[in-house]
Design an enzyme around this catalytic site. Sequence first.
Site, mmCIF file in Angstrom:
data_model
loop_
_atom_site.group_PDB
_atom_site.id
_atom_site.type_symbol
_atom_site.label_atom_id
_atom_site.label_comp_id
_atom_site.label_asym_id
_atom_site.label_seq_id
_atom_site.Cartn_x
_atom_site.Cartn_y
_atom_site.Cartn_z
ATOM 1 C CB THR A 48 -0.964 -0.129 1.139
ATOM 2 O OG1 THR A 48 0.019 -0.118 2.404
ATOM 3 C CG2 THR A 48 -2.076 -1.039 0.971
ATOM 4 C CE LYS B 1 0.453 -3.130 3.338
ATOM 5 N NZ LYS B 1 -0.433 -2.443 4.158
ATOM 6 C CB THR C 258 3.174 -7.752 10.972
ATOM 7 O OG1 THR C 258 3.778 -6.519 10.526
ATOM 8 C CG2 THR C 258 3.279 -8.842 10.139
ATOM 9 C CD GLU D 189 2.277 5.252 6.275
ATOM 10 O OE1 GLU D 189 1.319 4.867 5.652
ATOM 11 O OE2 GLU D 189 1.630 5.667 7.515
ATOM 12 C CG ASN E 115 -0.435 8.270 8.281
ATOM 13 O OD1 ASN E 115 -1.175 7.133 8.202
ATOM 14 N ND2 ASN E 115 0.884 8.397 8.472
#
Length: 390
Positions: free
Chosen positions: A153, A175, A186, A266, A385
């Site tokens: 993603t 992922k 996870t 991220e 985000n």
Amino acid sequence: MSVTTPRGFRAAGVAAGLKASGGADVALVVNDGPDAGVAGVFTTNRVKAAPVLWSQQVVQGGVVRAVVLNSGGANACTGPGGFQDTHATAEHAAAELTSVSPRLILGAGEVAVCSTGLIGERLPMPKLLPGVRSAIKSLSRDGGGAAAEAIMTTDTRPKTTVARGSGWTVGGMAKGSGMLAPGMATMLCVLTTDAVAGPAVLDEALRAATRVTFDRVDSDGCMSTNDTVLLLASGASGIEPTVAELTAVVTAACHDLAQQLVGDAEGATKEVAIEVVNAADEDDAVEVGRTVARNNLVKTALFGNDPNWGRILAAVGTTRAAFDADEVDVAVNGVWVCRGGAGAEDRSKVDLTGRGVTIRIDLHAGTAAATIWTNDLSHAYVHENSAYST
């Protein structure tokens, strides 16, 4: 270096139109046997996505011959219709696989389903089901890399691994780059092995492995609704390792993937290991490490290359762990900036210009230890985000 490295597995990754980018978004992993044992660990979030609820039931049966995974939509908080979509996906995959590989003869109850993406929206089934069919046509022993790409993603790169036993192998893909605060899992992870192992042994090995790897990753303190780790065994090597041997190799694979998750978190500019030593027990060590990992003042200080040990000590003080505040020591990248709960070496000696950071906290309360892996909190994380759903 993928889920198809162990013998007995094929995989594929295709684009079905679930992602606006047009990138690969449907993955399939198939266990050709001869065995089909499985174990799984899942999110402890009370809000669980439809594929988690489905796959938990499937894993209880002890047999999984295929895993369908999609990105581009989490199928979480979608009500009874979302669960029906997951069931339909498993039924479709089972029927299509049986039609092209009659020797499999599998039913929907032998197909696990995993989804990842935006929460709260139904999946576009007219796109997903043809995507599953396309993935089946693309299955190959070399398809592990494509499968790892299809489940991404906000990940910037696929995450795969291989760990080897004596004549048998564990492979894996994962992922995850946000919502990384797992509880026994996870984001999404499929592990495969050609070792001979039944469901009970697989479960013991997987839970032991995730407890000290994925469950110690705490990137942003946010737990997903979709977290899933599956371990499939084909038995194709003909070798049956001991539980200890299997656990060690599965743990090595999980550790490698966990480090890749932290490295791709991220917006991260730092990869941080928080080592808590000399705690009264392991639970105390984990609580202290996790509390520091989730502290925004600590995380922003690290982003600014500021070895602000006062923030670390203040975070430790909010825990229930056993310690004397006047005995705690803190080191940042090898410099003991705090001794006995007070300032020690000059903080200007700490070099935080690199990506790797190690924070060592000595509680002087016992002999237990644990490490939590996290990252800093950057402008890029906030931007990512704030705009995720658009």
